[in-house]
Each structure stands twice: as structure tokens, then as C-alpha cells.
Design a protein around this motif. Structure first.
Motif, PDB file in Angstrom:
ATOM      1  N   VAL A 282      10.438   2.497   3.734  1.00  0.00           N
ATOM      2  CA  VAL A 282      10.195   0.723   3.608  1.00  0.00           C
ATOM      3  C   VAL A 282       9.308   0.292   2.720  1.00  0.00           C
ATOM      4  O   VAL A 282       9.256  -0.447   2.144  1.00  0.00           O
ATOM      5  N   PHE A 283       7.517   0.862   3.424  1.00  0.00           N
ATOM      6  CA  PHE A 283       6.417  -0.038   3.026  1.00  0.00           C
ATOM      7  C   PHE A 283       6.779   0.315   0.989  1.00  0.00           C
ATOM      8  O   PHE A 283       6.338   0.201   0.490  1.00  0.00           O
ATOM      9  N   ASN A 284       7.062   1.277   0.466  1.00  0.00           N
ATOM     10  CA  ASN A 284       7.133   2.563  -0.634  1.00  0.00           C
ATOM     11  C   ASN A 284       8.176   1.135  -0.979  1.00  0.00           C
ATOM     12  O   ASN A 284       7.714   1.018  -2.685  1.00  0.00           O
ATOM     13  N   GLY A 285       9.358   1.060  -0.748  1.00  0.00           N
ATOM     14  CA  GLY A 285      10.415   0.396  -1.014  1.00  0.00           C
ATOM     15  C   GLY A 285       9.501  -1.346  -1.594  1.00  0.00           C
ATOM     16  O   GLY A 285      10.258  -1.804  -2.600  1.00  0.00           O
ATOM     17  N   ILE A 286       9.525  -1.998  -0.554  1.00  0.00           N
ATOM     18  CA  ILE A 286       8.601  -3.276  -1.167  1.00  0.00           C
ATOM     19  C   ILE A 286       7.279  -3.010  -2.025  1.00  0.00           C
ATOM     20  O   ILE A 286       7.688  -4.341  -3.260  1.00  0.00           O
ATOM     21  N   PHE A 287       6.697  -1.975  -1.830  1.00  0.00           N
ATOM     22  CA  PHE A 287       5.178  -1.908  -2.687  1.00  0.00           C
ATOM     23  C   PHE A 287       5.724  -1.599  -4.287  1.00  0.00           C
ATOM     24  O   PHE A 287       5.573  -2.308  -4.810  1.00  0.00           O
ATOM     25  N   GLY A 288       6.530  -0.382  -4.653  1.00  0.00           N
ATOM     26  CA  GLY A 288       6.969  -0.079  -5.809  1.00  0.00           C
ATOM     27  C   GLY A 288       8.050   0.890  -5.885  1.00  0.00           C
ATOM     28  O   GLY A 288       8.930   1.383  -7.249  1.00  0.00           O
ATOM     29  N   SER A 292      13.405  -4.801  -7.367  1.00  0.00           N
ATOM     30  CA  SER A 292      12.690  -6.466  -6.752  1.00  0.00           C
ATOM     31  C   SER A 292      11.242  -5.736  -5.940  1.00  0.00           C
ATOM     32  O   SER A 292      10.547  -6.516  -5.071  1.00  0.00           O
ATOM     33  N   SER A 293      10.640  -4.805  -6.361  1.00  0.00           N
ATOM     34  CA  SER A 293       9.353  -4.503  -5.899  1.00  0.00           C
ATOM     35  C   SER A 293       7.622  -5.230  -6.595  1.00  0.00           C
ATOM     36  O   SER A 293       8.372  -5.793  -7.734  1.00  0.00           O
ATOM     37  N   LYS A 294       7.088  -5.387  -5.150  1.00  0.00           N
ATOM     38  CA  LYS A 294       5.425  -5.435  -5.972  1.00  0.00           C
ATOM     39  C   LYS A 294       4.999  -5.743  -7.404  1.00  0.00           C
ATOM     40  O   LYS A 294       4.621  -6.137  -8.051  1.00  0.00           O
ATOM     41  N   LEU A 295       4.886  -3.863  -7.199  1.00  0.00           N
ATOM     42  CA  LEU A 295       4.647  -4.064  -8.779  1.00  0.00           C
ATOM     43  C   LEU A 295       5.560  -4.072  -9.677  1.00  0.00           C
ATOM     44  O   LEU A 295       4.924  -5.038 -10.943  1.00  0.00           O
ATOM     45  N   PHE A 296       6.707  -4.036  -9.753  1.00  0.00           N
ATOM     46  CA  PHE A 296       7.491  -4.405 -10.742  1.00  0.00           C
ATOM     47  C   PHE A 296       7.149  -5.712 -11.012  1.00  0.00           C
ATOM     48  O   PHE A 296       6.567  -6.333 -12.412  1.00  0.00           O
ATOM     49  N   MET A 297       7.488  -6.888  -9.965  1.00  0.00           N
ATOM     50  CA  MET A 297       7.512  -8.041  -9.961  1.00  0.00           C
ATOM     51  C   MET A 297       6.091  -8.517 -10.534  1.00  0.00           C
ATOM     52  O   MET A 297       5.815  -9.466 -11.809  1.00  0.00           O
ATOM     53  N   ASN A 298       5.192  -8.266 -10.109  1.00  0.00           N
ATOM     54  CA  ASN A 298       3.601  -8.658 -10.756  1.00  0.00           C
ATOM     55  C   ASN A 298       2.900  -8.097 -12.264  1.00  0.00           C
ATOM     56  O   ASN A 298       2.338  -8.641 -12.581  1.00  0.00           O
ATOM     57  N   ILE A 338      -2.440  -3.604  -9.636  1.00  0.00           N
ATOM     58  CA  ILE A 338      -1.721  -2.488  -8.314  1.00  0.00           C
ATOM     59  C   ILE A 338      -2.349  -2.405  -7.458  1.00  0.00           C
ATOM     60  O   ILE A 338      -2.252  -2.317  -6.211  1.00  0.00           O
ATOM     61  N   ASN A 339      -3.849  -2.115  -7.885  1.00  0.00           N
ATOM     62  CA  ASN A 339      -5.052  -2.043  -5.806  1.00  0.00           C
ATOM     63  C   ASN A 339      -4.826  -3.588  -5.486  1.00  0.00           C
ATOM     64  O   ASN A 339      -4.603  -3.348  -4.014  1.00  0.00           O
ATOM     65  N   GLU A 340      -4.464  -4.729  -5.979  1.00  0.00           N
ATOM     66  CA  GLU A 340      -4.311  -5.506  -5.292  1.00  0.00           C
ATOM     67  C   GLU A 340      -3.201  -5.617  -4.429  1.00  0.00           C
ATOM     68  O   GLU A 340      -2.999  -6.206  -3.167  1.00  0.00           O
ATOM     69  N   GLN A 341      -2.142  -5.646  -5.162  1.00  0.00           N
ATOM     70  CA  GLN A 341      -0.794  -5.588  -4.553  1.00  0.00           C
ATOM     71  C   GLN A 341      -0.437  -4.403  -3.121  1.00  0.00           C
ATOM     72  O   GLN A 341      -0.039  -4.924  -2.424  1.00  0.00           O
ATOM     73  N   MET A 342      -1.629  -3.729  -3.431  1.00  0.00           N
ATOM     74  CA  MET A 342      -1.299  -2.630  -2.351  1.00  0.00           C
ATOM     75  C   MET A 342      -2.281  -3.331  -1.039  1.00  0.00           C
ATOM     76  O   MET A 342      -2.099  -3.616   0.580  1.00  0.00           O
ATOM     77  N   ALA A 343      -3.539  -3.578  -1.138  1.00  0.00           N
ATOM     78  CA  ALA A 343      -3.794  -4.357  -0.300  1.00  0.00           C
ATOM     79  C   ALA A 343      -2.979  -5.797   0.064  1.00  0.00           C
ATOM     80  O   ALA A 343      -3.505  -5.667   1.464  1.00  0.00           O
ATOM     81  N   LYS A 346      -1.026  -3.905   2.429  1.00  0.00           N
ATOM     82  CA  LYS A 346      -1.770  -3.580   4.032  1.00  0.00           C
ATOM     83  C   LYS A 346      -2.108  -4.856   5.229  1.00  0.00           C
ATOM     84  O   LYS A 346      -1.935  -4.575   5.920  1.00  0.00           O
ATOM     85  N   GLN A 347      -2.323  -6.284   4.092  1.00  0.00           N
ATOM     86  CA  GLN A 347      -2.345  -7.431   5.671  1.00  0.00           C
ATOM     87  C   GLN A 347      -1.171  -7.778   5.590  1.00  0.00           C
ATOM     88  O   GLN A 347      -1.214  -8.714   5.999  1.00  0.00           O
ATOM     89  N   GLY A 348      -0.068  -7.617   4.933  1.00  0.00           N
ATOM     90  CA  GLY A 348       1.651  -7.915   5.342  1.00  0.00           C
ATOM     91  C   GLY A 348       1.686  -8.760   4.976  1.00  0.00           C
ATOM     92  O   GLY A 348       2.798  -9.593   5.429  1.00  0.00           O
ATOM     93  N   ASP A 349       1.100  -9.151   3.621  1.00  0.00           N
ATOM     94  CA  ASP A 349       1.818 -10.002   2.833  1.00  0.00           C
ATOM     95  C   ASP A 349       2.927  -9.957   1.950  1.00  0.00           C
ATOM     96  O   ASP A 349       3.159  -9.755   1.153  1.00  0.00           O
ATOM     97  N   PHE A 350       4.272  -9.934   3.160  1.00  0.00           N
ATOM     98  CA  PHE A 350       5.690  -9.798   2.716  1.00  0.00           C
ATOM     99  C   PHE A 350       6.380 -10.444   3.662  1.00  0.00           C
ATOM    100  O   PHE A 350       6.137 -10.830   4.648  1.00  0.00           O
ATOM    101  N   SER A 351       7.417 -11.064   3.115  1.00  0.00           N
ATOM    102  CA  SER A 351       8.610 -12.544   4.099  1.00  0.00           C
ATOM    103  C   SER A 351       9.297 -11.321   4.832  1.00  0.00           C
ATOM    104  O   SER A 351       9.486 -10.067   4.495  1.00  0.00           O
ATOM    105  N   ASP A 352       9.924 -11.070   5.807  1.00  0.00           N
ATOM    106  CA  ASP A 352      11.422 -11.204   6.742  1.00  0.00           C
ATOM    107  C   ASP A 352      12.506 -10.572   5.741  1.00  0.00           C
ATOM    108  O   ASP A 352      13.048  -9.754   6.301  1.00  0.00           O
TER     109      ASP A 352
END
Length: 431
Positions: A282-288, A292-298, A338-343, A346-352
Motif C-alpha cells: 500500500v505504501f508503494n502504491g501511494i508513493f509511486g 494516482s501516486s505522489k511521484l507521478f502527480m508531483n 522524490i526525496n520530499e515525497q518519500m519524507a 513517512k510523515q503520513g501526508d496522505f488522506s484516508d
């Protein structure tokens, strides 16, 4: 989802997995041969799938083998090699029509098992060696494959990242082997190694399809007696190597490329048979892992920095790898994002909502994979690799149960290990 009933029967020399299912219109017989990754054998193992498709003593040429497959209602044969964690796996797949759907009284399953047995135990040989012409030709084919990796810059960058990240680990070994080994391999040394492999490799045989009323165990036993009667000396299970990260290494390589490749390798310290594995999915799914992932969007959409940006993880090795294609000048900015999205992960910056949507995507991906017989067997094979018993239904349930805290916990274990940057000549991009 329909319950998948896998019957596991441990035989002398191999494990038989019988999966009776009316879901598929074909019958699949798949053999997996597993051995620890070793530098001394990897090139021979890379070469063998090419040789095995070139004929058997019963069907002594590639053409005769293809004709025999065509006669078996267009059966499809595939043989390949792959890395899974610290193991090398050779897979033979034979997919054939299901006789339940044909008017003919032919014993198609029996013929399919007999043919696969012939490919595995009786490949074309002469004087205690393979056919020298076939070996010479397939060595050339493998050499072409090794040479072509440099032209596929994404695959090349991924290979070089693993070279640099895992220099002392078996996982560093190239799945296609090494050019410098090929001159030493001849029809006799390869055949001798093949005979050893048949004795020592862990063999798992999967039979999947609708074969109600047939004694699959006896059928396999009859045609796999060459394995069961051999003096089985299975080698020790390869342990997963978890290396600590002492410092992040940055490797820059310059080539004649227009699009640079920025690949990052992380140690997850979590693999398939460990409790956090499903949270890592699930972590990897949200991340990249998804569009819809953080890497793709950012990295790609918001900042228009990357031609592509994604991540994937290696289930049996505990690595998470980020791939991005960027302009050489954008190295620092892309790496920072990329480093910022990983950080932020880890801080839980994703919605339910992101959490639940990603869990649904992971479940759908699993269900899609299981819609294909060979995909289902790949999922079932996780158990043989890890020694952990878990059904596909349980895997799906585990994904659904992942909580925000689980994702945060697994994120805390992830460490950046190596940054690999393939760029144009004079375009190192470092500030």
C-alpha cells in the motif's frame, strides 16, 4: 472471488501443486526450478531456457517441437529465467486446450505432461552433451540479449543501480549472465550442469485447470519419475540479505543519451514473509506504484520534470526502486522532489481517501493477475519461495486490513541506499 483450492503434495524430488478450477478454458502445467543465485552458474542458467526450447530427443528440432505443440491443439510453450530475491528461477510453462471443452476423446492433459517431461528431462542430446550446433547458436542469441541491454537505457540504469547497491549480495547477479563466461561454456559442461540442476534444484510442479475425475498425482508421478528416482540433494535455501545503510551513495555515469535516467534504490527491510509486507504494498502504491501516486502527480504532472516517474518493490529482496526519466539539467530538482515525497509519505501526508483508493487498486491488481492462470501461479509461488503459507484470498484480506498506522510503521524502516544518475556527456547535473 472464487475460493482457490491448492492441494500441495510433497513427492520424492518435487512438490506437486494441484489447483482444480472450472474458471479457465485451458489447462496449465508449469514447472519451476529454484536455486540460490551464484556467480559460477548464472550464465549457464541464463542459457538453458534457450536450449530447452530447441528440441528433445523425441522431437529433435525446434520445428518438430513446434509441430508437436500445434498438434496438441495449439499448445503454447514458454521457458525463461528470472531473479526472485537471492534465488534464480527457471520456469517451463505449457498451456493447452482443456479436453472437457472438446468433442475428442483424446487424453490431452496426459500428452501435455508427457511433452513437458520430455522437454525437461530429455532435451536433445548426443554423446553426453547437448547438440553443439544448438549450443553455439543459442550462445550467440544470449550474447545479443546481453549486448542489447545497453540500448534499453531504463533496463540498463536499473541493472547498474543494483550493481552499485548490492555489490556483495547474490541479488547483484545479472539475470542474463555475463559475456565473459560464454567462451568457456560448451555442449558438455552445460549438459553436465543441467543434470546437476535436475537433482539439486527445488522443483515445484503446478497443474491448474478443470481436470475433474483425473488422477493428476499419478499422471505427474508417471512422467516425472526421472526426478523422483534421482538422488535428490537439494541445496540450502537462499537467505534474504538485508544490508544496513551506512551512507547514501551517488553514482553518475555519462553516455550519449538525450533523456537522463534518475533511479533511486531504497532498502525497505521488509520482505514477503514479514508482517509489514502488505502495508509496504500500500505504501508503494501511494508513493509511486500507480498513476494516482505522489511521484507521478508531483514529479511528472505538477512540475513537468519527468517523462515518467514510478516506483516498484522486490517482494523477496526488500528493495524499493524509483525510476524516472528527466532532462539532464533537472537532476537536482527531480531528486529533491522524490526525496520530499518519500519524507511526506513517512510523515503520513496522505488522506484516508488516498489510502482506501490505493488499497482498492492493490486488490484489483491482485484480482487481475489471478484472472490469468499463469498470473495466479506466480502469486501461489510466493509461498514456495518464502516458506510462508498464505492463500490468495488471505492476501487480499491482509491488504484490506492495512491501516494508516501500518503504512507509517513500514515507512519508518525504509532507507535511501543508492542514487544512480545516467546522463548525457558533460551533463552531470550536479550543483
Amino acid at each position: 472471488m472464487d475460493a482457490i483450492e491448492e492441494q500441495l503434495i510433497s513427492k520424492q524430488g518435487y512438490n506437486l501443486h494441484v489447483i482444480q478450477s472450472k474458471k479457465y478454458k485451458t489447462v496449465n502445467v508449469i514447472v519451476k526450478l529454484k536455486a540460490p543465485l551464484e556467480r559460477s552458474t548464472i550464465t549457464k542458467r541464463a542459457l538453458l531456457p534457450y536450449i530447452m526450447q530447441q528440441g528433445t530427443n523425441k522431437f529433435p528440432s525446434a520445428r518438430k517441437l513446434r509441430t508437436a505443440l500445434d498438434d496438441l491443439y495449439g499448445a503454447v510453450l514458454g521457458v525463461d529465467g528470472a531473479k526472485k530475491g537471492e534465488n534464480h528461477i527457471i520456469t517451463l510453462r505449457l498451456e493447452t486446450a482443456n479436453e472437457a471443452y472438446l468433442s475428442s476423446e483424446e487424453q490431452i492433459l496426459e500428452r501435455a505432461v508427457e511433452m513437458l517431461s520430455s522437454i525437461l528431462f530429455d532435451p536433445r542430446s548426443m554423446n553426453d552433451g547437448f547438440d553443439p550446433k544448438v549450443v553455439k547458436r543459442e550462445k550467440y542469441t544470449l550474447q545479443q540479449k546481453i549486448d542489447s541491454i545497453i540500448d534499453d537505457k531504463m533496463s540498463y540504469a536499473n541493472m547498474r543501480l543494483i550493481d552499485e547497491m548490492c555489490p556483495e549480495e547474490p541479488y547483484r547477479l545479472h539475470v542474463h549472465g555475463y559475456s565473459e563466461d560464454l567462451p568457456e561454456i560448451d555442449e558438455f559442461s552445460l549438459y553436465e550442469y543441467f543434470q546437476k540442476l535436475l537433482i539439486e534444484d527445488q522443483m515445484d510442479v503446478y497443474v491448474l485447470g478443470d481436470f475433474e475425475g483425473k488422477d493428476v498425482e499419478k499422471l505427474i508421478e508417471t512422467h516425472f519419475s526421472a526426478k523422483s528416482e534421482s538422488e535428490t540433494e537439494q541445496v540450502d535455501k537462499a537467505d534474504i540479505v538485508h544490508q544496513p545503510v551506512n551512507e547514501v551513495r551517488t553514482i553518475t555515469e555519462e553516455q550519449n543519451v538525450q533523456q537522463a535516467k534518475l533511479h533511486l534504490g531504497y532498502r525497505t527491510n521488509t520482505s514477503f514473509n514479514e508482517p509489514g509486507y502488505f502495508a509496504l504494498q500500500v505504501f508503494n502504491g501511494i508513493f509511486g506504484g500507480f498513476p494516482s501516486s505522489k511521484l507521478f502527480m508531483n514529479v511528472r504532472e505538477k512540475h513537468s520534470l519527468a517523462y515518467y516517474a514510478a516506483s516498484r518493490f522486490e517482494s523477496h529482496k526488500g528493495l524499493l526502486l524509483v525510476f524516472s526519466g528527466i532532462a539532464p539539467k533537472d537532476y537536482q530538482q527531480a531528486k529533491d522532489i522524490i526525496n520530499e515525497q518519500m519524507a511526506l509519505m513517512k510523515q503520513g501526508d496522505f488522506s484516508d481517501e488516498q489510502l482506501n483508493d490505493t488499497k482498492d487498486l492493490v486488490v484489483n491488481q491482485l484480482l487481475e493477475t489471478m484472472d490469468h492462470p499463469q498470473g495466479l501461479i506466480e502469486i501461489l509461488y510466493h509461498q514456495a519461495l518464502s516458506g510462508k503459507k498464505i492463500t490468495p484470498a488471505q492476501m487480499i484480506e491482509k491488504v484490506k486490513q492495512v491501516t494508516r498506522q501500518d503504512v507509517l510503521d513500514v515507512g519508518q524502516k525504509i532507507e535511501l541506499d543508492t542514487v544512480y544518475f545516467l546522463t548525457s556527456k558533460g551533463g552531470s547535473g550536479h550543483e
